[in-house]
Design a protein around this motif. Structure first.
Motif, short mmCIF file in Angstrom:
data_model
loop_
_atom_site.label_atom_id
_atom_site.label_comp_id
_atom_site.label_asym_id
_atom_site.label_seq_id
_atom_site.Cartn_x
_atom_site.Cartn_y
_atom_site.Cartn_z
N GLY A 151 0.82 -1.21 0.00
CA GLY A 151 0.00 0.00 0.00
C GLY A 151 0.85 1.26 0.00
N GLY A 152 0.60 2.14 -0.94
CA GLY A 152 1.31 3.42 -1.02
C GLY A 152 0.50 4.52 -0.35
N ARG A 153 1.10 5.18 0.62
CA ARG A 153 0.45 6.35 1.22
C ARG A 153 0.21 7.41 0.15
N MET A 154 -0.73 8.31 0.43
CA MET A 154 -1.02 9.42 -0.49
C MET A 154 -0.93 10.73 0.29
N PRO A 155 0.26 11.10 0.77
CA PRO A 155 0.38 12.27 1.66
C PRO A 155 -0.03 13.58 1.02
N GLY A 156 -0.02 13.64 -0.33
CA GLY A 156 -0.44 14.87 -0.99
C GLY A 156 -1.94 15.08 -1.00
N TYR A 157 -2.69 14.05 -0.61
CA TYR A 157 -4.16 14.14 -0.68
C TYR A 157 -4.72 15.19 0.27
N LYS A 162 -10.76 18.46 0.41
CA LYS A 162 -12.04 19.17 0.47
C LYS A 162 -12.65 19.38 -0.90
N GLU A 163 -11.89 19.14 -1.95
CA GLU A 163 -12.41 19.39 -3.30
C GLU A 163 -12.53 18.14 -4.15
N MET A 164 -12.01 16.99 -3.66
CA MET A 164 -12.16 15.75 -4.44
C MET A 164 -12.05 14.55 -3.52
N THR A 165 -12.58 13.42 -3.98
CA THR A 165 -12.48 12.19 -3.21
C THR A 165 -11.07 11.61 -3.35
N ALA A 166 -10.77 10.65 -2.49
CA ALA A 166 -9.47 9.99 -2.57
C ALA A 166 -9.30 9.27 -3.90
N LEU A 201 -4.35 2.60 7.06
CA LEU A 201 -3.50 2.94 8.20
C LEU A 201 -3.96 4.28 8.76
N ASP A 202 -3.58 4.55 9.98
CA ASP A 202 -3.95 5.81 10.63
C ASP A 202 -3.02 6.90 10.10
N ASP A 203 -3.49 7.64 9.11
CA ASP A 203 -2.64 8.60 8.40
C ASP A 203 -3.50 9.78 7.95
N GLU A 204 -3.46 10.84 8.71
CA GLU A 204 -4.30 12.01 8.44
C GLU A 204 -4.03 12.59 7.05
N ASP A 205 -2.77 12.65 6.64
CA ASP A 205 -2.43 13.25 5.35
C ASP A 205 -3.07 12.49 4.20
N SER A 206 -3.19 11.17 4.33
CA SER A 206 -3.76 10.34 3.27
C SER A 206 -5.25 10.08 3.46
N GLY A 207 -5.85 10.68 4.49
CA GLY A 207 -7.24 10.39 4.79
C GLY A 207 -7.46 8.94 5.15
N ASN A 208 -6.41 8.28 5.66
CA ASN A 208 -6.39 6.86 6.02
C ASN A 208 -6.48 5.92 4.81
N TYR A 209 -6.36 6.48 3.61
CA TYR A 209 -6.36 5.66 2.39
C TYR A 209 -4.94 5.27 2.00
#
Length: 225
Positions: A151-157, A162-166, A201-209
């Motif tokens: 699984g690759g984190r998406m820290p830029g999300y 607020k303007e698009m889904t994951a 995973l618990d990752d605020e930057d990635s929205g847990n995705y």
């Protein structure tokens, strides 16, 4: 086991890199790598500890990889073997890795699962992450495994949440319309998207995705190909 030497470049500077399996005497340096990759306020208790690292060596030493530059440890990658359901990839990092202890390693598994990868900030821009992933790909080929996956984190999300889904964010990164520090790196390293996983995973930057991404062994047949 694995051992390779090659030259790496940072601007005009050329250094010799050694990619090899990490050992018990590397544990302090490996923990320091994590501390530099995940500085405070990242909780110290979530960094590797020596009990976890010893468990890596006990369960799958072939997947315990590190890279050193001129004798100094610069990064590491930990993997394990799993058999994921090809129809349902839903899982989270803690469950599949047993919180990083990899007691869930399946010796007969056909997928090399990336548990963790990290490069010290002072050694970045040298393509060291790509070299560690290449070592994982070579392990897959050597052992006739099906693929590398993780699984690759998406820290830029976080900037766009607020303007698009994951899912929309991942699609834009894959299309080259946006760049993500992790997903774009994995694309450049040969990984292909499999599935967007919620609550990975618990990752605020990635929205847990996380975006599950794979590299398939090109020397063996695959289903639907």
């Amino acid at each position: 086991m694995y051992y390779k030497e090659q030259y790496v470049f940072k601007g005009e500077q050329i250094s010799k890199a050694i990619i090899r399996n990490y050992r018990e005497e590397d544990f302090d340096a490996l923990i320091n790598i994590q501390r530099e990759c995940f500085p405070p306020p990242f909780p110290d208790e979530l960094l590797w500890n020596k009990k976890q690292l010893m468990s890596h060596l006990d369960h799958y030493p072939e997947g315990a990889l590190c890279i050193e530059i001129e004798g100094e440890l610069a990064g590491s990658l930990t993997g394990m073997l799993v058999d994921l359901d090809s129809e349902n990839h839903s899982h989270n990092w803690e469950e599949v890795t047993d919180r990083g202890y990899i007691t869930t390693h399946e010796p007969d598994g056909k997928s090399f699962y990336i548990v963790d990868i990290g490069i010290r900030p002072s050694f970045r821009k040298m393509d060291l992450g790509k070299l560690l992933l290449q070592a994982a790909y070579e392990r897959v080929i050597e052992d006739r495994l099906e693929r590398v996956i993780g699984g690759g984190r998406m820290p830029g999300y976080k900037r766009f949440s607020k303007e698009m889904t994951a899912s929309q964010y991942a699609e834009k990164v894959l299309a080259g319309e946006l760049k993500d520090p992790v997903i774009t790196f994995l694309m450049r390293s040969g990984r292909m998207p499999v599935e967007l996983v919620k609550d990975y995973l618990d990752d605020e930057d990635s929205g847990n995705y996380a975006l599950l991404m794979e590299w398939k062994n090109p020397f063996i047949p695959h289903e639907n190909e």
